[in-house]
Structures are given as structure tokens and as C-alpha cells.
Design an enzyme around this catalytic site. Structure first.
Site, mmCIF file in Angstrom:
data_model
loop_
_atom_site.group_PDB
_atom_site.id
_atom_site.type_symbol
_atom_site.label_atom_id
_atom_site.label_comp_id
_atom_site.label_asym_id
_atom_site.label_seq_id
_atom_site.Cartn_x
_atom_site.Cartn_y
_atom_site.Cartn_z
ATOM 1 N N ASP A 84 0.850 -1.196 0.000
ATOM 2 C CA ASP A 84 0.000 0.000 0.000
ATOM 3 C C ASP A 84 0.886 1.247 0.000
ATOM 4 O OD1 ASP A 84 -2.419 1.418 0.216
ATOM 5 O OD2 ASP A 84 -2.307 1.443 2.410
ATOM 6 N N HIS A 85 0.638 2.168 -0.899
ATOM 7 C CA HIS A 85 1.422 3.417 -0.993
ATOM 8 C C HIS A 85 2.929 3.161 -1.013
ATOM 9 C CE1 HIS A 85 -1.926 6.142 -0.818
ATOM 10 N NE2 HIS A 85 -2.452 5.359 0.103
ATOM 11 N N ASP A 105 3.131 4.646 -5.360
ATOM 12 C CA ASP A 105 2.520 5.960 -5.158
ATOM 13 C C ASP A 105 3.511 7.038 -5.582
ATOM 14 O OD1 ASP A 105 1.435 8.318 -4.359
ATOM 15 O OD2 ASP A 105 1.062 7.721 -2.281
ATOM 16 N N HIS A 207 -9.352 5.199 -1.896
ATOM 17 C CA HIS A 207 -8.584 5.156 -0.638
ATOM 18 C C HIS A 207 -9.395 5.870 0.450
ATOM 19 C CE1 HIS A 207 -4.413 3.764 -1.742
ATOM 20 N NE2 HIS A 207 -5.038 3.735 -2.904
ATOM 21 N N GLY A 208 -8.929 5.746 1.686
ATOM 22 C CA GLY A 208 -9.616 6.446 2.779
ATOM 23 C C GLY A 208 -11.039 5.960 2.971
ATOM 24 N N GLY A 209 -11.237 4.639 2.846
ATOM 25 C CA GLY A 209 -12.588 4.064 2.884
ATOM 26 C C GLY A 209 -13.258 4.080 4.254
ATOM 27 N N SER A 210 -12.514 4.405 5.311
ATOM 28 C CA SER A 210 -13.111 4.435 6.659
ATOM 29 C C SER A 210 -13.944 5.684 6.843
ATOM 30 C CB SER A 210 -12.012 4.447 7.725
ATOM 31 O OG SER A 210 -11.268 3.263 7.676
ATOM 32 N N THR A 232 -8.290 2.528 8.971
ATOM 33 C CA THR A 232 -8.606 3.168 10.258
ATOM 34 C C THR A 232 -9.791 2.525 10.979
ATOM 35 O OG1 THR A 232 -7.722 5.229 9.386
ATOM 36 C CG2 THR A 232 -9.121 5.395 11.330
#
Ligand code: 13P
Length: 287
Positions: A84-85, A105, A207-210, A232
Site C-alpha cells: 500500500d502506498h 505511489d 482510498h480512505g474508505g473508513s 482506520t
């Protein structure tokens, strides 16, 4: 069954659902996610950040643990082990270590350098039979809680990177890693639609699915998102369950201090979160 993420994401794109990437931090996390994906008969992607890789003593350790666990638990659903990244160096190290998928990334590089490095890594990944994700338009992180919107990628730059042969593409559409601030403006669906139209149906990654409201997640999937990353939320539910156990004094009762007991509520909490996400993303019974 450890596989590249390519085919599972093409299937997801064509079937109008998304596959979850759940980030792992240790054995408990990995076990909870694998068992839940198997129970739900869902494909799954295990995400490993560079920091988490270091924490687990290196990508080789991670690859060895995941491979052995996949086998020992008799996991038959498709599982991708994904960086990831990744940095340029990290991506190469993961290919070497036996990951089945990498993300490079290069979003912080000028577009020409992102293009050059992505091109090189696409070749390396494909020569090794693994998939590769690239990123355009940095995805912000929670810094001081005052960020109202994440970055939005330029569709022309997305088209340029997608055209390099990457298997799936992360593009900023106002999403942010970590908890969303109260003044968050929400996902930019116009941008998502424009990016989707400019990138020849490549599976897109959110991304940032939380913490994104469920209706927004569903709409994003309907507009071309085939992979949603969640980190997260699993951390928060794990921490809350562990806190409850300790606050109830259970670690002080009998052998409640045994790590296998102490960490069990957290593991169950991760399982519940992963199950909920798999249901939301629509990947249950798509293995
Ligand atoms: P969250 O931590 O916000 O769920 O983001 C995860 C992610 O996008 C990993 O790349």
C-alpha cells in the site's frame, strides 16, 4: 489462495461491486481478515503499508506469514498480498519478497517522473506475474483536523498514468485517509465520473474508505470504483473492543491477561468490521 489482484478487480468492475483492501498490522489482523473473507466467500486484498511492513520486521516476514497462514487455514477464496502506498524502492522489495500485488505511489512526483517510474515498475510487476496500482492526485491524511477536502485528480493526468498499463488506479476525488473531519465536503462524484470516462474503464481505487457514508460508497462503486481501502475503521473497532475488555477488568480475572484472551475481543471486532464492509461493497459470494 494467493493471487494477483488483477482478475478479481476486473470481475468486480464488470460485476459492479468492489473488493475490499484491508490493511494488516500483525498476525491477529491477518487471521481475522482471511477467516472473514473465507466465511463470506469473498475475494480480499491484504494491504501492507511501508510502515506496517517495517513493524512486522520486513516484507519477507510478511510474505512468509501470509503464505503460510493462507495454506494452514485452508483459504480457498482469492487473496492478494498488496503493498500500500509503496515507494519506488519498497515496490521493488515487495516484488522480491513474493507479494502478489504492489502499489507505486508516485503522486508526489512531477507527472513526468511519476510516468517514468510507473512505467518501469509496470514492467517489473508484469514480468513477475503480479498486479500494480498507481496513484494520481495525492490522497490527503488527517493532519490537524481542519482539512475540509482531499485533493482531486486531473482526468488528463489519470488518463496518462492509466495508459501505462497499470492494472488499477487510485485517483483523489476528495477522499482522505483517517477520520473525516466534521467539515468534510464529501466525495466529488463529478470528478469521479470524469476520471472514469477518461481512463478506459480501468478499475478505480477509493482510498480512505473508513468513515465514508454508505450511500456515498455505493454511488462511488456505481461510478467505476472496484476497490475500496479500509484501515482506520479496523484500528478503531479493535481499540474500542480491547479498551472495553480492560476497563471491565477482564485481564485481571483468572488468565485474562493471556494475550490470546486479551486480544480476542479485538480480533472479533475486526471480523465484524470486515464482514460489514464486504456486505457493503457487494463482494460476498464473488470468490
Ligand atoms: P483509511 O485508514 O482512511 O481507511 O484509509 C485506508 C487506505 O486508504 C489505505 O491506503
Amino acid at each position: 489462495m494467493l493471487v494477483s489482484a488483477r482478475d478479481m478487480l476486473i470481475k468486480a468492475r464488470d460485476g459492479h461491486y468492489a473488493v475490499g483492501q484491508f490493511n494488516i498490522n500483525n498476525l491477529e489482523w491477518t487471521k481475522a481478515i482471511l477467516l472473514t473473507a473465507q466465511e463470506m466467500n469473498s475475494p480480499v486484498i491484504l494491504g501492507v503499508s511501508e510502515g506496517a511492513g517495517k513493524y512486522m520486521t520486513g516484507f519477507k516476514t510478511v510474505a512468509a506469514m501470509v503464505k503460510a497462514m493462507d495454506e494452514c487455514l485452508g483459504i480457498t477464496v482469492p487473496v492478494a498480498l498488496h503493498l500500500d502506498h509503496g515507494t519506488y524502492e519498497g515496490a521493488k522489495a515487495c516484488v522480491e519478497a513474493g507479494f502478489t500485488s504492489i502499489m507505486f505511489d508516485g503522486s508526489h512526483y512531477p507527472i513526468d517522473e511519476n510516468v517514468a517510474k510507473t512505467t518501469e515498475l509496470v514492467k517489473l510487476a508484469h514480468d513477475n506475474g503480479i498486479s500494480i496500482e498507481a496513484e494520481v492526485g495525492a490522497i490527503g491524511g488527517e493532519e490537524d483536523g481542519v482539512i475540509g477536502a482531499g485533493e482531486v485528480a486531473d482526468p488528463a493526468e489519470c488518463a496518462k498514468i492509466a495508459g501505462l498499463g497499470v492494472d488499477f488506479l487510485a485517483a483523489g476525488i476528495g477522499n482522505i485517509h483517517g477520520k473525516y473531519p466534521a467539515n468534510w465536503k464529501g466525495l466529488d462524484f463529478e470528478a469521479l465520473d470524469a476520471i472514469h470516462k477518461a481512463t478506459d474503464n480501468i478499475p478505480l481505487v477509493l482510498h480512505g474508505g473508513s468513515g465514508i457514508p454508505t450511500e456515498m460508497v455505493k454511488k462511488a462503486i456505481s461510478l467505476g470504483v472496484s476497490k475500496v481501502n479500509v484501515n482506520t475503521e479496523c484500528q478503531l473497532t479493535f481499540a474500542a473492543a480491547t479498551r472495553e475488555y480492560i476497563e471491565a477488568g477482564k485481564d485481571l480475572e483468572g488468565k485474562g491477561f493471556d494475550p490470546r484472551k486479551l486480544l480476542a475481543p479485538g480480533v472479533e471486532a475486526i471480523k465484524a468490521t470486515v464482514k460489514e464492509k464486504i456486505e457493503l461493497f457487494g463482494s460476498a459470494n464473488k470468490a
